[in-house]
Design a protein around this motif. Structure first.
Motif, PDB file in Angstrom:
ATOM      1  N   LEU A 581      19.922  19.634 -16.826  1.00 30.54           N
ATOM      2  CA  LEU A 581      19.373  20.695 -15.996  1.00 30.54           C
ATOM      3  C   LEU A 581      18.498  20.112 -14.900  1.00 30.54           C
ATOM      4  N   LEU A 582      18.391  20.845 -13.802  1.00 34.51           N
ATOM      5  CA  LEU A 582      17.431  20.539 -12.746  1.00 34.51           C
ATOM      6  C   LEU A 582      16.583  21.784 -12.558  1.00 34.51           C
ATOM      7  N   LYS A 583      15.312  21.701 -12.929  1.00 33.41           N
ATOM      8  CA  LYS A 583      14.450  22.873 -12.904  1.00 33.41           C
ATOM      9  C   LYS A 583      13.088  22.537 -12.303  1.00 33.41           C
ATOM     10  N   ASN A 584      12.404  23.598 -11.830  1.00 30.63           N
ATOM     11  CA  ASN A 584      11.019  23.465 -11.347  1.00 30.63           C
ATOM     12  C   ASN A 584      10.088  23.573 -12.551  1.00 30.63           C
ATOM     13  N   VAL A 585       9.825  22.460 -13.180  1.00 33.27           N
ATOM     14  CA  VAL A 585       9.033  22.490 -14.410  1.00 33.27           C
ATOM     15  C   VAL A 585       7.825  21.579 -14.345  1.00 33.27           C
ATOM     16  N   GLY A 586       7.620  20.902 -13.230  1.00 33.69           N
ATOM     17  CA  GLY A 586       6.586  19.882 -13.211  1.00 33.69           C
ATOM     18  C   GLY A 586       5.496  20.115 -12.180  1.00 33.69           C
ATOM     19  N   LYS A 587       4.309  19.657 -12.516  1.00 32.31           N
ATOM     20  CA  LYS A 587       3.215  19.505 -11.580  1.00 32.31           C
ATOM     21  C   LYS A 587       2.655  18.113 -11.817  1.00 32.31           C
ATOM     22  N   SER A 588       2.482  17.353 -10.748  1.00 24.62           N
ATOM     23  CA  SER A 588       2.118  15.946 -10.910  1.00 24.62           C
ATOM     24  C   SER A 588       1.007  15.553  -9.956  1.00 24.62           C
ATOM     25  N   THR A 589       0.328  14.497 -10.340  1.00 18.22           N
ATOM     26  CA  THR A 589      -0.636  13.836  -9.469  1.00 18.22           C
ATOM     27  C   THR A 589      -0.205  12.382  -9.316  1.00 18.22           C
ATOM     28  N   ILE A 590      -0.166  11.943  -8.078  1.00 19.29           N
ATOM     29  CA  ILE A 590       0.213  10.557  -7.781  1.00 19.29           C
ATOM     30  C   ILE A 590      -0.833   9.983  -6.839  1.00 19.29           C
ATOM     31  N   TYR A 591      -1.321   8.812  -7.155  1.00 22.17           N
ATOM     32  CA  TYR A 591      -2.163   8.119  -6.183  1.00 22.17           C
ATOM     33  C   TYR A 591      -1.985   6.616  -6.332  1.00 22.17           C
ATOM     34  N   GLY A 592      -2.244   5.918  -5.224  1.00 20.11           N
ATOM     35  CA  GLY A 592      -2.062   4.473  -5.236  1.00 20.11           C
ATOM     36  C   GLY A 592      -2.456   3.861  -3.911  1.00 20.11           C
ATOM     37  N   VAL A 593      -2.199   2.567  -3.801  1.00 19.54           N
ATOM     38  CA  VAL A 593      -2.524   1.818  -2.590  1.00 19.54           C
ATOM     39  C   VAL A 593      -1.380   0.860  -2.266  1.00 19.54           C
ATOM     40  N   GLU A 594      -1.342   0.460  -1.006  1.00 24.97           N
ATOM     41  CA  GLU A 594      -0.371  -0.537  -0.535  1.00 24.97           C
ATOM     42  C   GLU A 594      -1.066  -1.485   0.428  1.00 24.97           C
ATOM     43  N   LEU A 595      -0.704  -2.727   0.338  1.00 19.79           N
ATOM     44  CA  LEU A 595      -1.235  -3.746   1.234  1.00 19.79           C
ATOM     45  C   LEU A 595      -0.087  -4.637   1.682  1.00 19.79           C
ATOM     46  N   GLU A 596       0.142  -4.671   2.992  1.00 18.18           N
ATOM     47  CA  GLU A 596       1.204  -5.493   3.558  1.00 18.18           C
ATOM     48  C   GLU A 596       0.582  -6.554   4.454  1.00 18.18           C
ATOM     49  N   ASN A 597       0.932  -7.804   4.216  1.00 22.57           N
ATOM     50  CA  ASN A 597       0.402  -8.917   5.000  1.00 22.57           C
ATOM     51  C   ASN A 597       1.544  -9.771   5.532  1.00 22.57           C
ATOM     52  N   THR A 598       1.512 -10.049   6.816  1.00 24.96           N
ATOM     53  CA  THR A 598       2.458 -10.976   7.435  1.00 24.96           C
ATOM     54  C   THR A 598       1.660 -12.006   8.219  1.00 24.96           C
ATOM     55  N   TRP A 599       1.823 -13.255   7.848  1.00 26.41           N
ATOM     56  CA  TRP A 599       1.026 -14.342   8.426  1.00 26.41           C
ATOM     57  C   TRP A 599       1.930 -15.350   9.114  1.00 26.41           C
ATOM     58  N   GLY A 600       1.692 -15.533  10.405  1.00 30.57           N
ATOM     59  CA  GLY A 600       2.394 -16.578  11.128  1.00 30.57           C
ATOM     60  C   GLY A 600       1.675 -17.899  10.922  1.00 30.57           C
ATOM     61  N   VAL A 601       2.094 -18.638   9.916  1.00 31.95           N
ATOM     62  CA  VAL A 601       1.447 -19.916   9.605  1.00 31.95           C
ATOM     63  C   VAL A 601       1.528 -20.848  10.808  1.00 31.95           C
ATOM     64  N   SER A 602       2.645 -20.787  11.490  1.00 29.90           N
ATOM     65  CA  SER A 602       2.838 -21.551  12.718  1.00 29.90           C
ATOM     66  C   SER A 602       3.886 -20.817  13.537  1.00 29.90           C
ATOM     67  N   LYS A 603       4.249 -21.393  14.660  1.00 31.08           N
ATOM     68  CA  LYS A 603       5.268 -20.773  15.490  1.00 31.08           C
ATOM     69  C   LYS A 603       6.609 -20.729  14.770  1.00 31.08           C
ATOM     70  N   GLN A 604       6.813 -21.659  13.826  1.00 32.72           N
ATOM     71  CA  GLN A 604       8.078 -21.738  13.104  1.00 32.72           C
ATOM     72  C   GLN A 604       8.043 -21.103  11.712  1.00 32.72           C
ATOM     73  N   THR A 605       6.866 -20.881  11.171  1.00 29.91           N
ATOM     74  CA  THR A 605       6.761 -20.481   9.770  1.00 29.91           C
ATOM     75  C   THR A 605       6.043 -19.155   9.628  1.00 29.91           C
ATOM     76  N   GLN A 606       6.619 -18.268   8.825  1.00 31.36           N
ATOM     77  CA  GLN A 606       6.029 -16.955   8.571  1.00 31.36           C
ATOM     78  C   GLN A 606       6.055 -16.684   7.076  1.00 31.36           C
ATOM     79  N   VAL A 607       4.975 -16.103   6.576  1.00 35.25           N
ATOM     80  CA  VAL A 607       4.859 -15.751   5.164  1.00 35.25           C
ATOM     81  C   VAL A 607       4.423 -14.298   5.070  1.00 35.25           C
ATOM     82  N   SER A 608       5.013 -13.542   4.150  1.00 31.42           N
ATOM     83  CA  SER A 608       4.594 -12.156   3.954  1.00 31.42           C
ATOM     84  C   SER A 608       4.380 -11.889   2.477  1.00 31.42           C
ATOM     85  N   LEU A 609       3.483 -10.954   2.194  1.00 27.19           N
ATOM     86  CA  LEU A 609       3.230 -10.511   0.829  1.00 27.19           C
ATOM     87  C   LEU A 609       2.861  -9.032   0.889  1.00 27.19           C
ATOM     88  N   ASP A 610       3.691  -8.200   0.257  1.00 26.74           N
ATOM     89  CA  ASP A 610       3.472  -6.754   0.209  1.00 26.74           C
ATOM     90  C   ASP A 610       3.192  -6.356  -1.235  1.00 26.74           C
TER      91      ASP A 610
END
Length: 745
Positions: A581-610
């Motif tokens: 079944l697909l029904k309207n049966v829920g009420k929810s609370t959602i919370y959280g955080v996100e952090l995205e980092n992109t670092w150009g270590v040099s002109k040739q090198t890039q590192v990211s961490l999300d």
């Protein structure tokens, strides 16, 4: 399962060599990233939306095949094959998603291809070739994108025709009998217009393999083509696109995870033993192997689909800063998808999902810019018709036996018509050079007409072939009108640093769940109403030029009401199929955080961490139709932690351009349904991928690998333990390695 390690070793050694190479000076400026998150090109720092762009070059280099593979590149996003490749995918952003294989339903994550809504979830699996950019918008997008963007939207933008005559041809091979070819031809027609052709061919086997040699290995052949025209003249521009797709193959087989150590006396296996050869289903079956990727199944189920469509976009310049934009598209999809849900050599649960959808979309926008702001006004129309021709054959091998009382073949056909209209407006006002306010509002009206018809074939006495009896024939309609909107403020600390706050609400429309319904009473209860989500988000977009670092931060809080939840509930009748079944049966609370980092270590090198972290994504109120309280259970497909990252290095070596990239995607444990059962859960896992390109003159050679460590994981586990004593396991993809060679003309 036999896997060649030759290409993986090549990738690893080349990456180590590339990343250890000497790097040069820092880049002077960080690249300005432009997005279409508000239906016009803007700097990513100017939009009060958490948006993750994915560039077309990465899609090609990393051999990202289709939309279901995008989740590995974005934190707090999960996209899986819902019920084997070719069925509607399950898309989840920040805990908001719908896990339902039914071909009549629509996802709460909107997907837009070249500005056009693809409609129902059937159309959300799209092969990615010759792409310009993909943007993942997180949070409700109810003002500009409207209906069914409760959790966010994914914008796909193909490459448009451009000035210049050029072409390229790519051919590839890979593990699991992969062969591929693609081509792009771009031609200038005049000084103002050009056309472009792009085509893609792929043929491959699945990494899941069949131990029963009476049946062929399952695999798919996919052919897609696109022809587009773009002309830019004094007062107007015109974009026209025609596309075609043809997929054909044997459906990816499912695994059978038996839950019994001894079905005769009902002794169950410990959770740690599930999936091993020590555990069997209700009928004493298992694959006979402890290899995760091995199955033993009568896999003859076919997949065949044909898609075609035409899209047009006309932009007329009214004045220097005002224009009209008109978009129109028609699409059709015809699909047959067979399935085997018992995952065995027996005929206990098999069927077919037949589908034809036709969709017409129109949108008209007026856009007016000024020194103090930007105004968007629009009208939207969507008409979609979904024809379903389905059947589910249960316990056929038990017909004529003492255990065959529940044997039956259910035929269920539906004709569902969706008509949606909306009017919307959004105005961004600049209070000062540093601060801008945005206010948007959308009024939507939607109606769903449905005609559902079902009959059954059941054995009668000694007649095991069965007789046909009617089950139900029901007509009805649902309708709803809704307001969605957004308020946001964005403040620039300086040109490369901004803070924002947004308050937005999203609405997913109601409808009719024309899935597997076992009775007339279930069919009468299959309509459902709209769900609503109110989202608060506080974010920052920061560029630190001296150290070449880009950081995006978002904290969000969702109040989710009347939540539409797909339920696979055990029947109160022993041995009967579960309720779905697909029904309207829920009420929810959602919370959280996100952090995205992109670092150009040099002109040739890039590192990211999300990093994505969702500590709370639970039902506040939830009692299922059988009266089982599931309050405080975790939302399906929602990991607490999701971490993704990559390291990329490029350099020149004796006139050869070299680019190497290695990345990973980590998901902490999550559940596949609302019951929080360990049976339907996925332990934490990490997937590694890598790609390496060599470019010399007109030639380019690329090596890529996905799931390099061959990590075992599942797209979905469907709990059929109360029915036939097993878990239906839709396995993920094991290690894949490929080699592509491209020649530019």
């Amino acid at each position: 399962m036999p896997h060649s390690n030759v290409l993986m070793n090549t990738v690893t050694l080349a990456l180590l060599f590339a990343i250890s190479s000497e790097v040069s000076a820092k880049a002077e400026n960080i690249e300005i990233i432009e997005v279409y998150a508000q239906k016009r090109k803007q700097s990513i720092n100017d939009v009060a939306i958490a948006v993750k762009p994915i560039f077309g070059s990465l899609i090609k280099d990393a051999a990202v095949k289709d939309t279901t593979e995008l989740g590995s590149l974005v934190s707090n996003v999960k996209i899986s094959q819902n019920a084997a490749e070719g069925t509607p995918p399950a898309i989840n952003i920040r805990g908001v998603g719908l896990v339902d294989y039914n071909t009549a339903n629509t996802s709460p994550i909107g997907l837009y291809l070249d500005g056009i809504s693809v409609g129902s979830a059937n159309n959300q699996i799209i092969n990615l070739f010759d792409m310009e950019q993909i943007e993942v918008l997180k949070g409700p997008q109810g003002t500009l994108f409207g209906r069914n963007t409760t959790g966010g939207a994914i914008l796909l933008r193909t490459k448009r025709p451009e000035d210049g005559d050029y072409a390229y041809l790519t051919a590839g091979i890979g593990s699991d009998s992969l062969s591929s070819a693609s081509t792009v031809i771009n031609l200038s027609l005049t000084n103002d217009s050009a056309m472009r052709f792009a085509g893609s061919h792929k043929k491959y086997d699945y990494t899941t393999y069949n131990l029963d040699d009476r049946f062929p290995e399952a695999g798919m052949e996919q052919n897609d083509a696109r022809l587009s025209y773009f002309g830019e003249f004094d007062d107007f521009s015109l974009f026209i696109k025609v596309d075609y797709g043809h997929w054909n193959g044997l459906v990816q087989p499912v695994g059978n995870i038996g839950i019994y150590a001894n079905p005769a006396d009902g002794t169950r296996c410990a959770y740690s033993q599930l999936g091993s050869s020590n555990c069997v289903d209700l009928f004493g079956f298992n694959s006979g192997s402890d290899d995760f990727w091995a199955v033993r199944v009568n896999n003859y189920q076919q997949h065949h689909s044909v898609s075609k469509g035409v899209t047009g976009e006309l932009t007329y310049q009214l004045a220097e800063q005002s224009q009209l934009v008109y978009l129109s598209a028609f699409n059709r999809l015809d699909r047959i998808h067979g399935f085997n849900c018992d995952g065995s050599i027996f005929s206990l649960c098999e069927g077919e999902l037949g589908l034809k959808t036709e969709k017409l979309t129109n949108e008209l926008r007026y856009e007016q810019g000024s020194s103090r702001g930007f105004l968007t006004l629009g009208l939207f129309q969507l008409e979609e018709r979904i024809y379903q021709d389905n059947y589910n054959d249960l316990l056929r091998d038990l017909r004529g036996t003492e255990n065959g009382s529940s044997a039956a073949t259910f035929y269920y056909d539906n004709d569902i018509e969706i008509s949606s209209h909306a009017i919307f407006g959004q105005y961004e006002y600049r209070l000062s050079e540093e601060t801008a306010l945005l206010l948007g509002l959308r009024y939507s009206d939607e109606k769903v007409d449905y005609d559902t018809f079902s009959y059954m074939n059941i054995p009668f006495g000694d007649n095991t072939a069965g007789i046909l009896i009617p089950s139900y024939d029901i007509q009805g309609e649902t309708s709803d009108t809704n307001l969605s909107g957004k308020f946001s403020v964005i403040h620039k600390l300086e040109s490369t640093k901004s803070l924002y706050y947004s308050l937005a609400n999203g609405v997913k429309s109601g409808g009719y769940n024309g899935g597997f319904l076992v009775s007339r009473s279930a069919a009468l209860r299959a309509s459902y109403g709209p769900e609503k989500l109110i989202a608060h988000e506080l974010g920052a977009k920061l560029m630190f030029e001296p150290i070449d670092l880009r950081t995006n931060f978002a904290a969000f809080y969702y109040d989710y009401k009347d939540q539409q939840v797909f339920m696979n509930q055990a029947s109160e009748i022993p041995g009967a199929p579960p309720y779905q079944l697909l029904k309207n049966v829920g009420k929810s609370t959602i919370y959280g955080v996100e952090l995205e980092n992109t670092w150009g270590v040099s002109k040739q090198t890039q590192v990211s961490l999300d990093v994505g972290y969702i500590p709370e994504a639970n039902f506040e109120e939830f009692v299922d139709p059988l009266g089982v309280a599931l309050t405080d259970n975790r939302l399906p497909f929602t990991s607490k932690w999701n971490i993704a990252g990559h390291a990329e290095h490029k350099f020149s070596w004796n006139s050869v351009g070299v680019k190497a990239r290695v990345g990973f995607d980590y998901q902490s444990e999550y559940y596949f349904d609302q019951n929080e059962s360990l049976y339907a859960s996925q332990p934490s896992y990490i997937l590694w991928n890598a790609n390496l390109q060599f470019k010399y003159d007109k030639w380019q050679v690329g090596v890529w690998g996905k799931n390099l460590l061959d990590k075992e994981y599942s797209h979905l586990i469907f709990d059929l333990s109360s029915f036939i004593g097993m878990l239906e396991d839709f396995k993920g993809e094991g290690r894949r390695i490929g080699l592509d060679v491209t020649y530019h003309f």
